[in-house]
Design an enzyme around this catalytic site. Sequence first.
Site, short mmCIF file in Angstrom:
data_model
loop_
_atom_site.label_atom_id
_atom_site.label_comp_id
_atom_site.label_asym_id
_atom_site.label_seq_id
_atom_site.Cartn_x
_atom_site.Cartn_y
_atom_site.Cartn_z
N TYR A 92 9.15 -5.47 1.10
CA TYR A 92 10.56 -5.48 0.67
C TYR A 92 11.16 -4.08 0.56
CZ TYR A 92 8.81 -4.61 -4.12
OH TYR A 92 8.18 -4.09 -5.21
N GLU A 93 10.33 -3.06 0.56
CA GLU A 93 10.86 -1.68 0.56
C GLU A 93 11.33 -1.26 1.95
OE1 GLU A 93 8.26 1.00 -2.26
OE2 GLU A 93 6.99 -0.55 -1.40
N HIS B 254 12.80 -6.94 -13.94
CA HIS B 254 11.66 -6.06 -13.65
C HIS B 254 11.16 -5.37 -14.92
CE1 HIS B 254 8.98 -3.59 -11.30
NE2 HIS B 254 9.53 -2.48 -11.78
N HIS C 97 5.19 -2.07 -0.19
CA HIS C 97 5.68 -3.44 -0.10
C HIS C 97 6.55 -3.62 1.14
CE1 HIS C 97 4.97 -2.79 -4.45
NE2 HIS C 97 4.60 -4.06 -4.44
N HIS D 223 4.92 2.77 -9.61
CA HIS D 223 3.99 3.04 -8.51
C HIS D 223 4.02 4.55 -8.23
CE1 HIS D 223 3.43 -1.18 -7.05
NE2 HIS D 223 4.49 -1.31 -7.83
N SER E 196 1.84 -3.11 -9.61
CA SER E 196 2.85 -2.68 -10.60
C SER E 196 2.26 -2.54 -11.99
CB SER E 196 3.97 -3.71 -10.70
OG SER E 196 4.69 -3.77 -9.52
N MET F 274 5.00 -10.61 -4.65
CA MET F 274 5.61 -10.03 -3.45
C MET F 274 4.68 -9.07 -2.71
SD MET F 274 9.28 -9.17 -5.16
CE MET F 274 10.07 -10.32 -6.31
N SER F 275 3.38 -9.26 -2.86
CA SER F 275 2.44 -8.33 -2.22
C SER F 275 1.18 -9.09 -1.80
CB SER F 275 2.09 -7.21 -3.20
OG SER F 275 1.38 -7.73 -4.30
N ALA G 202 1.04 -7.70 -9.98
CA ALA G 202 1.79 -8.38 -11.03
C ALA G 202 2.38 -9.62 -10.39
CB ALA G 202 2.90 -7.47 -11.55
N ASN H 45 5.12 -12.88 -16.25
CA ASN H 45 6.27 -13.69 -16.66
C ASN H 45 6.07 -15.11 -16.14
OD1 ASN H 45 6.92 -11.99 -14.04
ND2 ASN H 45 7.94 -13.97 -13.82
N1 HPA Z 1 7.96 -13.55 -8.75
C1 HPA Z 1 7.60 -12.73 -7.73
N2 HPA Z 1 7.00 -11.57 -7.92
C2 HPA Z 1 6.71 -11.20 -9.18
C3 HPA Z 1 7.06 -11.99 -10.28
C4 HPA Z 1 7.73 -13.24 -10.05
O1 HPA Z 1 8.06 -14.00 -10.96
N3 HPA Z 1 6.64 -11.34 -11.40
C5 HPA Z 1 6.06 -10.18 -10.97
N4 HPA Z 1 6.10 -10.10 -9.63
#
Ligand code: HPA
Length: 269
Positions: free
Chosen positions: A85-86, A244, A83, A61, A30, A209-210, A113, A233
């Site tokens: 989750y997609e 996001h 991903h 992306h 990302s 998540m990847s 990310a 974050n």
């Molecule tokens: N959690 C999961 N996936 C992420 C996060 C998070 O805080 N930040 C960016 N991708």
Amino acid sequence: MTLVEKINETCDFLRQKGMTAPEFGLILGSGLVELAEEVENAVVLDYIDIPNWGRSTVVGHAGKLVYGDLAGRKVLALQGRFHFYEGNPLEVVTFPVRVMKALVCECVLVTNAAGGIGFGPGTLMAISDHINMTGQNPLIGENLDDFGPRFPDMSNAYTADYRKTALAVADKLGVKLDEGVYIGVTGPCYETPAETRAFKTLGADSVGMSTVPEVNVAAHSGPKVLGISAITNHAAGFQSELNHEEVVAVTERIKEDFKTLVKAILAEL
Ligand code: HPA
């Protein structure tokens, strides 16, 4: 068509397009896809035109495969990854790693990310190891014996020598690069504060998540892996709320360091 037939078909197609013998695969997470725009003598393909290839749906992306020269090395860069989750099957998520292996890529640089558990926003983190919290594994099912063993060893899933080089290069450049453990979840929900506390107890330094599925497949057959998290974050529970857009905004800030670092690492590896 079997998975092996699909891999062969895609490799034949990419070779015909001039994407031959990349040294490094780059899986750009990302907000980090811009690096692919610096590839010289580029051959660019839209994902939609590549047989057996997935589709990218997330903001940030792009969905292009870029082959060419970066920092004096031949690279094959994924501008946008797939991903779970997609709704992508893990076979689709990890297919690019299979193709990189079949094209005889020596190293895959996997970037993402991630939320920081301990590390704060703006940190770059070399991944030393991961915890698979997805409840999934892309290697479930018939083993591809020609690619690797039924029970792959994960002891050195992230190649220590590459990490050592990355840390030395960062030090020389004056770019701060930390080192830590990535915990992979499926998403798309961010973690609950209780989950973040649990992950901290488990020894995780970043959460995302990847990456975990791709690295499982790389551990099965190669290529060797260098992983870098861009911490965008504080993971949930360490800050008041999460979205996001914020992840994209922080990535904007750290991507210059990220690009400088990756190019210098490529030149040195
Ligand atoms: N959690 C999961 N996936 C992420 C996060 C998070 O805080 N930040 C960016 N991708």
